[in-house]
Design a protein around this motif. Structure first.
Motif, PDB file in Angstrom:
ATOM      1  N   TYR A 209       0.846  -1.202   0.000  1.00 38.12           N
ATOM      2  CA  TYR A 209       0.000   0.000   0.000  1.00 38.12           C
ATOM      3  C   TYR A 209       0.873   1.241   0.000  1.00 38.12           C
ATOM      4  O   TYR A 209       1.867   1.304   0.728  1.00 38.12           O
ATOM      5  N   HIS A 210       0.502   2.200  -0.819  1.00 37.76           N
ATOM      6  CA  HIS A 210       1.164   3.502  -0.819  1.00 37.76           C
ATOM      7  C   HIS A 210       0.405   4.359   0.190  1.00 37.76           C
ATOM      8  O   HIS A 210      -0.644   4.924  -0.118  1.00 37.76           O
ATOM      9  N   ILE A 211       0.940   4.430   1.405  1.00 40.52           N
ATOM     10  CA  ILE A 211       0.175   5.008   2.511  1.00 40.52           C
ATOM     11  C   ILE A 211       0.013   6.523   2.429  1.00 40.52           C
ATOM     12  O   ILE A 211      -0.840   7.079   3.104  1.00 40.52           O
ATOM     13  N   VAL A 212       0.803   7.168   1.585  1.00 45.21           N
ATOM     14  CA  VAL A 212       0.623   8.602   1.388  1.00 45.21           C
ATOM     15  C   VAL A 212      -0.666   8.851   0.596  1.00 45.21           C
ATOM     16  O   VAL A 212      -1.468   9.713   0.946  1.00 45.21           O
ATOM     17  N   GLU A 213      -0.864   8.064  -0.460  1.00 40.96           N
ATOM     18  CA  GLU A 213      -2.050   8.233  -1.316  1.00 40.96           C
ATOM     19  C   GLU A 213      -3.236   7.387  -0.864  1.00 40.96           C
ATOM     20  O   GLU A 213      -4.374   7.691  -1.220  1.00 40.96           O
ATOM     21  N   ASP A 214      -2.979   6.324  -0.109  1.00 31.86           N
ATOM     22  CA  ASP A 214      -4.035   5.393   0.315  1.00 31.86           C
ATOM     23  C   ASP A 214      -3.844   5.047   1.803  1.00 31.86           C
ATOM     24  O   ASP A 214      -3.471   3.937   2.152  1.00 31.86           O
TER      25      ASP A 214
END
Length: 79
Positions: free
Chosen positions: A22-27
């Motif tokens: 998961y790209h935690i900045v965007e999601d």
């Protein structure tokens, strides 16, 4: 067994359903798994290697602690 590793922008989880990235900045709520294919593949590989190395180091340290513990003399009657 579950394991996970997180960088500043990415979170990689290894669980019963395989790898999840998961790209935690965007999601931030981790809805979109980017682990399979796509442009996030290099991040998956990098974090997989880091996660496996961390598991190896932890396992080695635990084995050493277990070995040291087994060498100690003790009696249940003295506890």
């Amino acid at each position: 067994m579950h394991s996970a590793i997180r960088s500043r922008d990415w979170n990689l989880i290894a669980g019963p359903h395989g790898w999840q990235l998961y790209h935690i900045v965007e999601d931030p709520h981790e809805f979109k798994n980017l682990a399979v294919g796509g442009s996030a593949e290099p991040h998956t590989v990098e974090l997989e290697e880091a996660c496996l190395e961390e598991t190896r180091l932890t396992s080695r340290d635990c084995a050493r602690c277990q070995t040291e513990f087994e060498r100690q003399d003790w009696s249940p009657l003295t506890m």
